[in-house]
Design a protein around this motif. Structure first.
Motif, PDB file in Angstrom:
ATOM      1  N   SER A 365       0.804  -1.238   0.000  1.00 32.85           N
ATOM      2  CA  SER A 365       0.000   0.000   0.000  1.00 32.85           C
ATOM      3  C   SER A 365       0.822   1.266   0.000  1.00 32.85           C
ATOM      4  CB  SER A 365      -0.884   0.081   1.244  1.00 32.85           C
ATOM      5  OG  SER A 365      -1.376  -1.124   1.586  1.00 32.85           O
ATOM      6  N   GLY A 366       2.059   1.190   0.445  1.00 31.67           N
ATOM      7  CA  GLY A 366       2.854   2.403   0.629  1.00 31.67           C
ATOM      8  C   GLY A 366       3.397   2.949  -0.676  1.00 31.67           C
ATOM      9  N   TYR A 443       4.800   0.405  18.517  1.00 30.51           N
ATOM     10  CA  TYR A 443       4.017   1.369  19.298  1.00 30.51           C
ATOM     11  C   TYR A 443       4.585   1.483  20.706  1.00 30.51           C
ATOM     12  CZ  TYR A 443       1.165   1.307  15.285  1.00 30.51           C
ATOM     13  OH  TYR A 443       0.779   1.442  13.978  1.00 30.51           O
ATOM     14  N   VAL A 461      -2.610   6.709  16.515  1.00 35.39           N
ATOM     15  CA  VAL A 461      -3.382   7.652  15.700  1.00 35.39           C
ATOM     16  C   VAL A 461      -3.541   7.041  14.306  1.00 35.39           C
ATOM     17  CG1 VAL A 461      -1.424   9.065  14.886  1.00 35.39           C
ATOM     18  CG2 VAL A 461      -3.660  10.086  15.132  1.00 35.39           C
ATOM     19  N   THR A 475      -4.037   5.737   3.140  1.00 30.58           N
ATOM     20  CA  THR A 475      -4.205   5.084   4.442  1.00 30.58           C
ATOM     21  C   THR A 475      -2.953   4.338   4.888  1.00 30.58           C
ATOM     22  OG1 THR A 475      -5.119   3.171   3.292  1.00 30.58           O
ATOM     23  CG2 THR A 475      -6.705   4.730   4.224  1.00 30.58           C
ATOM     24  N   THR A 479      -2.671   1.004  11.329  1.00 32.66           N
ATOM     25  CA  THR A 479      -3.581   1.823  12.130  1.00 32.66           C
ATOM     26  C   THR A 479      -5.030   1.692  11.634  1.00 32.66           C
ATOM     27  OG1 THR A 479      -2.916   3.726  10.797  1.00 32.66           O
ATOM     28  CG2 THR A 479      -1.879   3.476  12.948  1.00 32.66           C
ATOM     29  N   THR A 541       0.298  11.593  20.072  1.00 33.74           N
ATOM     30  CA  THR A 541       0.475  10.229  20.579  1.00 33.74           C
ATOM     31  C   THR A 541       1.817  10.075  21.293  1.00 33.74           C
ATOM     32  OG1 THR A 541       1.134   9.694  18.342  1.00 33.74           O
ATOM     33  CG2 THR A 541      -1.026   8.907  19.045  1.00 33.74           C
TER      34      THR A 541
HETATM   35  P1  FAD Z   1       1.983   2.768   7.061  1.00 33.67           P
HETATM   36  O1  FAD Z   1       1.265   1.772   6.250  1.00 33.67           O
HETATM   37  O2  FAD Z   1       3.297   2.389   7.616  1.00 33.67           O
HETATM   38  O3  FAD Z   1       2.098   4.116   6.265  1.00 33.67           O
HETATM   39  C1  FAD Z   1       2.975   5.134   6.697  1.00 33.67           C
HETATM   40  C2  FAD Z   1       2.515   6.452   6.105  1.00 33.67           C
HETATM   41  O4  FAD Z   1       2.552   6.392   4.697  1.00 33.67           O
HETATM   42  C3  FAD Z   1       1.075   6.808   6.481  1.00 33.67           C
HETATM   43  O5  FAD Z   1       1.028   8.151   6.864  1.00 33.67           O
HETATM   44  C4  FAD Z   1       0.314   6.591   5.200  1.00 33.67           C
HETATM   45  O6  FAD Z   1      -0.809   7.460   5.105  1.00 33.67           O
HETATM   46  C5  FAD Z   1       1.363   6.928   4.157  1.00 33.67           C
HETATM   47  N1  FAD Z   1       1.079   6.300   2.860  1.00 33.67           N
HETATM   48  C6  FAD Z   1       0.328   5.214   2.599  1.00 33.67           C
HETATM   49  N2  FAD Z   1       0.299   4.960   1.279  1.00 33.67           N
HETATM   50  C7  FAD Z   1       1.076   5.900   0.693  1.00 33.67           C
HETATM   51  C8  FAD Z   1       1.441   6.152  -0.656  1.00 33.67           C
HETATM   52  N3  FAD Z   1       1.030   5.385  -1.639  1.00 33.67           N
HETATM   53  N4  FAD Z   1       2.255   7.198  -0.895  1.00 33.67           N
HETATM   54  C9  FAD Z   1       2.710   7.968   0.119  1.00 33.67           C
HETATM   55  N5  FAD Z   1       2.386   7.770   1.407  1.00 33.67           N
HETATM   56  C10 FAD Z   1       1.578   6.747   1.694  1.00 33.67           C
HETATM   57  N6  FAD Z   1       2.509   5.660  16.319  1.00 33.67           N
HETATM   58  C11 FAD Z   1       1.465   5.914  17.132  1.00 33.67           C
HETATM   59  O7  FAD Z   1       0.388   6.281  16.650  1.00 33.67           O
HETATM   60  N7  FAD Z   1       1.563   5.751  18.490  1.00 33.67           N
HETATM   61  C12 FAD Z   1       2.705   5.352  19.077  1.00 33.67           C
HETATM   62  O8  FAD Z   1       2.755   5.206  20.306  1.00 33.67           O
HETATM   63  C13 FAD Z   1       3.834   5.085  18.252  1.00 33.67           C
HETATM   64  N8  FAD Z   1       5.007   4.680  18.780  1.00 33.67           N
HETATM   65  C14 FAD Z   1       6.065   4.419  17.976  1.00 33.67           C
HETATM   66  C15 FAD Z   1       7.269   3.998  18.534  1.00 33.67           C
HETATM   67  C16 FAD Z   1       8.348   3.720  17.729  1.00 33.67           C
HETATM   68  C17 FAD Z   1       9.648   3.262  18.335  1.00 33.67           C
HETATM   69  C18 FAD Z   1       8.222   3.845  16.331  1.00 33.67           C
HETATM   70  C19 FAD Z   1       9.384   3.532  15.424  1.00 33.67           C
HETATM   71  C20 FAD Z   1       7.049   4.258  15.762  1.00 33.67           C
HETATM   72  C21 FAD Z   1       5.947   4.558  16.573  1.00 33.67           C
HETATM   73  N9  FAD Z   1       4.734   4.953  16.013  1.00 33.67           N
HETATM   74  C22 FAD Z   1       3.681   5.230  16.840  1.00 33.67           C
HETATM   75  C23 FAD Z   1       4.524   4.991  14.548  1.00 33.67           C
HETATM   76  C24 FAD Z   1       3.987   3.619  14.101  1.00 33.67           C
HETATM   77  O9  FAD Z   1       4.989   2.634  14.230  1.00 33.67           O
HETATM   78  C25 FAD Z   1       3.537   3.586  12.634  1.00 33.67           C
HETATM   79  O10 FAD Z   1       4.572   4.069  11.825  1.00 33.67           O
HETATM   80  C26 FAD Z   1       2.300   4.392  12.368  1.00 33.67           C
HETATM   81  O11 FAD Z   1       1.258   3.981  13.212  1.00 33.67           O
HETATM   82  C27 FAD Z   1       1.823   4.210  10.912  1.00 33.67           C
HETATM   83  O12 FAD Z   1       1.628   2.853  10.662  1.00 33.67           O
HETATM   84  P2  FAD Z   1       0.622   2.374   9.518  1.00 33.67           P
HETATM   85  O13 FAD Z   1       0.900   0.925   9.244  1.00 33.67           O
HETATM   86  O14 FAD Z   1      -0.777   2.726   9.848  1.00 33.67           O
HETATM   87  O15 FAD Z   1       1.060   3.235   8.282  1.00 33.67           O
END
Ligand code: FAD
Length: 683
Positions: A365-366, A443, A461, A475, A479, A541
């Protein structure tokens, strides 16, 4: 004539070698847990390199898997472009006593390439700790070694790419020769991919010159083999996306290990989510609080640790990719994935199905990389698609305009390139090898191991972005999965979910809201003496671990401990919309009295935006006094801007309150870090 023991053992070795030769790709095909026979069978680098007839080596230090993915990509391209058999290896898998002998013992050996991530406060990734220990404390001479290095770092952190730099300085100090320049990949600016491409292309030019290597056109050479099988999804040995082989058709021992572990980054625990709730009060933004029950496992955590959640892809993204690859009708066909090279590890359980591989193992998805576009061109279904893909692969600006700025992911891109024509000619081997593998998301745990021994809370979040002129909601994978679980668990009927998931999981193993998780130890810890005061800066967060800290303080008070004061700076947009755990803080205040102070900053409630940094300045003398009294200072949340700004504000506070120069104040902050009294948990 009778054979003596020596003869028998020689015959046995010959038989094994012959069998290995004639069954190439099957005997050493990946076993169910993904470990090949040759890979991991020896820690002696020269032995493994020689046995597999390799002439170059790529070694990775990787914490989250990004560096590992780039290493495989690099090894494949290097091998293909220069016809040099190249092995890719995990730094933790080998011993390095004979590093200096590789070039003299292995005929025609060319180069070692290091891809090195920096973790936390400039530390090596876990898998590189022993390597650095050897390099810095035991290794004496590396004068025959020729190497190149790409560091993966984040310029918003203080110790930017420290490990890439340390790799180069340590190796050259021992006499090794650096070929090309150290590449610095910067996640902080979001340019990792372009930084990597620029370093790699530059290095290839240098190599042609310095090592007299001949370059060929890039042609895909599979390192794995995918074969359709007569098994069906009902066959018990088929993986339908179970987190690892122990969850497929488990043995008695595996069933025992489902409770006992050990659970780690290779074997997660299927943890039930016993409770979850929405923390925001908004139509369009979400933040999920989820509680994972670890009581049926022997998993342990301590306050401040991280929980790794293993996500799977959404139904919509899985269907889109299957469709554009022309695999929708074949999605349930069972495929066997084996390694053609004993040193290659496919990262995918086998046998599996097309759909399971896409749903559970690939990052679909990324954002898509420019390198992917360039290399998928060779399989384009039409000449127009091929021409466009090649052009985008070569033109950085055009790629940015047409792909990155439009938030295209792999299936969107393939669709645009071919105008909807199916890409049936893309080998599935290429799909598995070219798309990064789906990584766990981390997280900061928002509970306290003292008050919730067996339950881990997370505060996530939800990543949903709506951009002008982009006709989809962008998305995040994990999350939105958590949001789906939260809404299903609390029976919220929200037709506005942009993506949906298979919550039951493979063979319904995730039913009743379970997800695979493991715990990662962190160094972000409360002072060992509860009486030590703490200052916590946690907007958004970033407040997660501080909720854990404050809950721990409440427990300490209940246990009769003398606790020091905790001041928490929290910031969000609006007190009615995204004020996380608004009611809980009131409760903690009642229990902790003057030992707890919450300082809030709401950025959208007044004409002038107010942030936690502004509130810190308002409380400058109190912060200074607390630090004089031995307080610990903690920062959690956004690494890109907030963490840096907070450090600058603290320097300003020292300048004003302690009447020192900026230089001295900067040293004071550095000193706090050295003493472990300034800790960051930022991402
Ligand atoms: P992902 O799928 O990883 O996507 C990442 C971003 O890319 C998103 O913003 C998404 O919208 C964007 N994206 C998706 N598709 C595309 C595309 N085609 N082109 C460009 N961009 C795109 N998060 C918290 O909310 N709470 C916490 O307590 C927290 N603690 C953390 C602690 C550590 C040590 C670390 C490393 C990270 C922490 N995070 C925390 C962040 C968390 O790990 C994730 O990175 C975050 O929740 C996003 O994950 P996801 O799978 O939903 O998004």
């Amino acid at each position: 004539m009778a054979l003596d023991t020596l003869d028998l053992s020689v015959l046995a070795v010959v038989a094994i070698l012959l069998a290995a030769y004639f069954t190439r790709g099957t005997l050493w095909g990946n076993s169910d847990d993904g470990v090949t026979v040759a890979r991991g069978s020896s820690r002696d680098l020269i032995e493994v390199i020689s046995a597999n007839e390799k002439k170059a080596l790529v070694l990775f230090g990787s914490q989250t898997g990004t560096s590992e993915d780039y290493s495989h990509k690099f090894a494949k391209e290097f091998q293909s472009r220069f016809s040099i058999p190249t092995m890719c290896g995990d730094l933790a898998d080998y011993d390095y006593e004979n590093l200096n002998e590789i070039f003299t013992s292995v005929d025609g050996f060319q180069l070692i390439v290091f891809l090195m991530a920096t973790y936390g406060e400039g530390e090596p990734p876990d898998n590189a700790v022993e390597f650095f220990d050897y390099l810095e404390n035991e290794c004496e001479d590396l004068s025959t070694v020729k190497f190149s290095c790409f560091g993966l770092g984040n310029s918003t952190y203080e110790f930017y790419n420290a490990m890439g730099k340390r790799t180069v300085s340590t190796l050259t100090e021992k006499g090794a020769t650096l070929i090309g320049e150290l590449g610095l990949g910067d996640d902080g600016r979001g340019t990792m991919d372009e930084d990597y491409m620029a370093w790699k292309d530059g290095l290839f030019d240098v190599l042609k010159d310095k090592l007299s290597l001949k370059e060929h056109d890039l042609v895909y050479e599979p390192g794995i083999k995918v074969e359709e099988s007569s098994l069906t999804v009902l066959s018990p040995e088929v993986s339908l996306g179970e987190p690892d082989s122990k969850y497929v058709n488990p043995s008695e021992d595996d069933l025992k290990s489902h409770k006992l572990g050990p659970f780690d980054h290779t074997h997660p625990y299927l943890a039930p989510i016993t409770a979850s709730k929405e923390l925001f009060n908004s139509e369009t933004r979400h933040c999920v609080h989820a509680e994972f029950d670890l009581s049926d496992s022997n998993l342990k955590y301590s306050t401040g640790d991280h929980l790794a959640i293993w996500p799977s892809n959404s139904n919509e993204e899985v269907a889109k990719l299957l469709d554009i690859l022309g695999l929708s009708d074949k999605k349930d066909i069972v495929i066997k994935i084996s390694s053609l090279d004993p040193t290659v590890h496919p990262h995918v359980s086998s046998p599996s199905t097309y759909e399971s591989v896409i749903r559970h193992y690939l990052e679909i998805s990324g954002p898509v990389s420019r390198q992917f576009v360039g290399s998928v061109a060779q399989f384009a279904p039409t000449e127009e698609a091929k021409a466009l893909a090649s052009k985008l692969g070569k033109d950085k600006e055009l790629f940015h305009k047409e792909v990155t700025a439009k938030y295209l992911n792999i299936s969107d891109l393939l669709h645009v390139l071919s105008n909807g024509a199916k890409w049936t000619t893309v080998p599935f081997e290429f799909v598995i090898e070219s798309i990064a593998h789906l990584q766990p998301r981390y997280y900061s745990i928002s509970s306290s191991s003292m008050s919730e021994k067996q339950t881990v809370h997370v505060t996530a979040v939800v990543e949903q972005e709506r951009y002008p002129n982009v006709d989809k909601v962008v998305t995040g994978v994990a999350t939105n999965l958590l949001l789906n679980i939260q809404q299903a668990q609390n029976k919220v009927s929200d037709s506005k979910l942009p993506v949906t998931y298979d919550l039951a999981g493979p063979r319904n193993k995730f039913e009743k809201f379970k997800l695979p998780v493991h715990v990662r130890r962190s160094t972000f810890k409360l002072p060992s003496n509860p009486a030590t005061p703490i200052i916590c800066i946690g907007p958004g967060t970033g407040v997660a671990p501080f909720r854990g800290f404050i809950r721990e303080k409440v427990k300490q008070v209940e246990n009769g401990s003398n606790v020091g004061k905790a001041v928490l700076f929290f910031g969000c947009r609006n007190s009615n919309e995204d004020f996380l755990y608004k009611d809980e803080w009131v409760d903690y205040s009642k229990k902790l009295g003057d030992k707890f102070e919450l300082v809030t900053a709401f950025s959208r409630e007044t004409a002038k935006k107010v942030y936690v940094q502004d509130k810190m300045l308002e409380k400058a003398s109190e912060i200074n006094q607390a630090l004089n009294d031995g307080a610990f200072f903690y920062v959690c949340g956004d690494a890109a801007r907030m963490a840096r700004d907070v450090q600058s504000v603290l320097i300003k506070i020292f300048v004003a309150e302690r009447k020192v120069t900026e230089e001295v104040a900067t040293d004071m902050v550095k000193n706090l870090r050295v003493l472990n009294r300034y800790q960051e948990d930022v991402w």
